[in-house]
Design a protein around this motif. Structure first.
Motif, PDB file in Angstrom:
ATOM      1  N   VAL A 227     -25.193 -93.961  58.368  1.00  0.00           N
ATOM      2  CA  VAL A 227     -25.701 -95.224  57.824  1.00  0.00           C
ATOM      3  C   VAL A 227     -25.462 -96.370  58.800  1.00  0.00           C
ATOM      4  N   LEU A 228     -24.318 -96.362  59.478  1.00  0.00           N
ATOM      5  CA  LEU A 228     -23.988 -97.451  60.405  1.00  0.00           C
ATOM      6  C   LEU A 228     -24.980 -97.533  61.554  1.00  0.00           C
ATOM      7  N   GLY A 229     -25.554 -96.388  61.909  1.00  0.00           N
ATOM      8  CA  GLY A 229     -26.534 -96.403  62.991  1.00  0.00           C
ATOM      9  C   GLY A 229     -27.756 -97.237  62.672  1.00  0.00           C
ATOM     10  N   ILE A 230     -28.029 -97.453  61.400  1.00  0.00           N
ATOM     11  CA  ILE A 230     -29.199 -98.242  60.995  1.00  0.00           C
ATOM     12  C   ILE A 230     -29.119 -99.671  61.516  1.00  0.00           C
ATOM     13  N   ILE A 231     -27.890-100.222  61.600  1.00  0.00           N
ATOM     14  CA  ILE A 231     -27.744-101.612  62.061  1.00  0.00           C
ATOM     15  C   ILE A 231     -27.356-101.685  63.536  1.00  0.00           C
ATOM     16  N   GLY A 232     -27.515-100.573  64.248  1.00  0.00           N
ATOM     17  CA  GLY A 232     -27.289-100.603  65.690  1.00  0.00           C
ATOM     18  C   GLY A 232     -25.905-100.185  66.119  1.00  0.00           C
ATOM     19  N   ALA A 233     -25.159 -99.512  65.231  1.00  0.00           N
ATOM     20  CA  ALA A 233     -23.801 -99.097  65.578  1.00  0.00           C
ATOM     21  C   ALA A 233     -23.757 -97.673  66.130  1.00  0.00           C
ATOM     22  N   GLY A 234     -24.857 -97.220  66.725  1.00  0.00           N
ATOM     23  CA  GLY A 234     -24.888 -95.918  67.371  1.00  0.00           C
ATOM     24  C   GLY A 234     -25.148 -94.767  66.421  1.00  0.00           C
ATOM     25  N   GLY A 235     -25.435 -93.607  67.000  1.00  0.00           N
ATOM     26  CA  GLY A 235     -25.617 -92.402  66.210  1.00  0.00           C
ATOM     27  C   GLY A 235     -27.049 -92.167  65.770  1.00  0.00           C
ATOM     28  N   ILE A 236     -27.212 -91.206  64.879  1.00  0.00           N
ATOM     29  CA  ILE A 236     -28.529 -90.751  64.475  1.00  0.00           C
ATOM     30  C   ILE A 236     -29.197 -91.693  63.479  1.00  0.00           C
ATOM     31  N   GLY A 237     -28.426 -92.595  62.887  1.00  0.00           N
ATOM     32  CA  GLY A 237     -28.979 -93.498  61.889  1.00  0.00           C
ATOM     33  C   GLY A 237     -30.111 -94.365  62.407  1.00  0.00           C
ATOM     34  N   GLN A 238     -30.016 -94.757  63.675  1.00  0.00           N
ATOM     35  CA  GLN A 238     -31.040 -95.639  64.235  1.00  0.00           C
ATOM     36  C   GLN A 238     -32.400 -94.949  64.317  1.00  0.00           C
ATOM     37  N   ILE A 239     -32.428 -93.714  64.816  1.00  0.00           N
ATOM     38  CA  ILE A 239     -33.721 -93.036  64.914  1.00  0.00           C
ATOM     39  C   ILE A 239     -34.226 -92.630  63.530  1.00  0.00           C
ATOM     40  N   LEU A 240     -33.312 -92.403  62.592  1.00  0.00           N
ATOM     41  CA  LEU A 240     -33.729 -92.134  61.216  1.00  0.00           C
ATOM     42  C   LEU A 240     -34.416 -93.364  60.629  1.00  0.00           C
ATOM     43  N   TYR A 241     -33.817 -94.509  60.840  1.00  0.00           N
ATOM     44  CA  TYR A 241     -34.377 -95.762  60.342  1.00  0.00           C
ATOM     45  C   TYR A 241     -35.722 -96.060  61.004  1.00  0.00           C
ATOM     46  N   ASP A 242     -35.809 -95.818  62.318  1.00  0.00           N
ATOM     47  CA  ASP A 242     -37.058 -96.078  63.052  1.00  0.00           C
ATOM     48  C   ASP A 242     -38.185 -95.167  62.546  1.00  0.00           C
ATOM     49  N   SER A 243     -37.864 -93.912  62.264  1.00  0.00           N
ATOM     50  CA  SER A 243     -38.894 -92.985  61.796  1.00  0.00           C
ATOM     51  C   SER A 243     -39.421 -93.380  60.412  1.00  0.00           C
ATOM     52  N   ILE A 244     -38.528 -93.903  59.569  1.00  0.00           N
ATOM     53  CA  ILE A 244     -38.954 -94.352  58.240  1.00  0.00           C
ATOM     54  C   ILE A 244     -39.829 -95.589  58.347  1.00  0.00           C
ATOM     55  N   ASN A 245     -39.421 -96.529  59.184  1.00  0.00           N
ATOM     56  CA  ASN A 245     -40.203 -97.758  59.363  1.00  0.00           C
ATOM     57  C   ASN A 245     -41.574 -97.470  59.955  1.00  0.00           C
ATOM     58  N   ALA A 246     -41.677 -96.441  60.790  1.00  0.00           N
ATOM     59  CA  ALA A 246     -42.949 -96.093  61.419  1.00  0.00           C
ATOM     60  C   ALA A 246     -43.781 -95.149  60.550  1.00  0.00           C
TER      61      ALA A 246
END
Length: 278
Positions: A227-246
């Motif tokens: 979950v922390l990756g969603i706000i830019g704190a590293g990990g797989i959360g960021q690409i998960l968030y990007d895929s949902i937004n796209a």
């Protein structure tokens, strides 16, 4: 006469009767819980529950895309699995370091927060600080560390350490408070000082429980780091968030698969470690 006496002696005793005050307290307690649920029915929008089974076109469209890679082998193989697995491994590393640092912080705080170890003028302030730490959401803590050190995994590690440290310290303190006093008194009888009482009388008793708590929090931290990756704190959360937004829900399904497999493996590993250590 003997047979009748034997029957009476072997009869099942009647169930214990609770006092009127205890029954009144239970009625008040559970009645209050039910009343709160009724009051919160509308604010929580529980009345929208039927919508789960009506107007399902959007849900069906999402599900078709989400599960498409698992029915289309070519699409499944075309996914960037090296990226997904690499980011998941980074997430696990964040959880490992965050949990390790949390344990280092939680041990002294847990001892200071135990009422049978520390004086009340130390124990109570420590417990209130732990309450404060646990009350701050992970995302808020992560944003604070992102502001301090910038985007990346380190902010996620520090966020996990902060929150997990507060939770483990409370659990460690409660474990210490439930120990058997006998071993501690035995160590004290030898003329040992307070630190030796803790090392030889307290730690051996709580070590198995502390280990179990730490392993459980590592599993939880692995999910929190996602979950922390969603706000830019590293990990797989960021690409998960990007895929949902796209709206790339096929990619989202594959990322979720990696997360599920990783968390399941961590759970199995934790069970093995518990079996070996406890």
């Amino acid at each position: 006469m003997m047979s009748q006496a034997a029957k009476i002696e072997g009869a099942i005793p009647p169930p214990p009767k609770r006092s009127t005050s205890a029954l009144a307290f239970d009625t008040l307690l559970w009645g209050g819980v039910i009343l709160l649920l009724i009051i919160s029915f509308k604010p929580a929008e529980i009345d929208k529950f039927p919508q789960l089974f009506t107007d399902t076109e959007k849900t069906q469209g999402f599900a078709q895309l989400f599960f498409k890679p698992f029915t289309d082998a070519q699409l499944f193989m075309s996914m960037d699995w090296s990226l997904f697995i690499g980011k998941m491994w980074q997430t696990i590393q964040m959880a490992m370091w965050g949990t390790a640092l949390a344990i280092i912080v939680a041990i002294p705080l847990g001892l200071l927060g135990a009422r049978n170890i520390a004086p009340v003028w130390v124990q109570q302030p420590v417990r209130r600080v732990l309450d404060l730490i646990r009350s701050i959401p992970d995302l808020v803590v992560a944003l604070i560390f992102i502001t301090a050190v910038g985007l990346g995994p380190f902010a996620g590690v520090m966020s996990i350490m902060f929150n997990t440290g507060g939770v483990l310290a409370k659990l460690f303190a409660e474990a210490v408070e439930s120990i058997d006093k006998g071993p501690v008194e035995g160590v004290r009888a030898t003329g040992a000082v307070k630190l030796q009482e803790i090392v030889w009388g307290v730690i051996p008793q709580v070590a198995p429980l502390w280990t179990s708590y730490a392993l459980y929090r590592f599993e939880s931290s692995s999910r929190a780091a996602t979950v922390l990756g969603i706000i830019g704190a590293g990990g797989i959360g960021q690409i998960l968030y990007d895929s949902i937004n796209a709206f790339q829900f096929d990619q989202t399904g594959c990322i979720v698969l990696v997360i599920v497999v990783a968390v399941s493996m961590i759970d199995l590993l934790s069970q093995v470690i518990r079996t070996r250590l406890l």
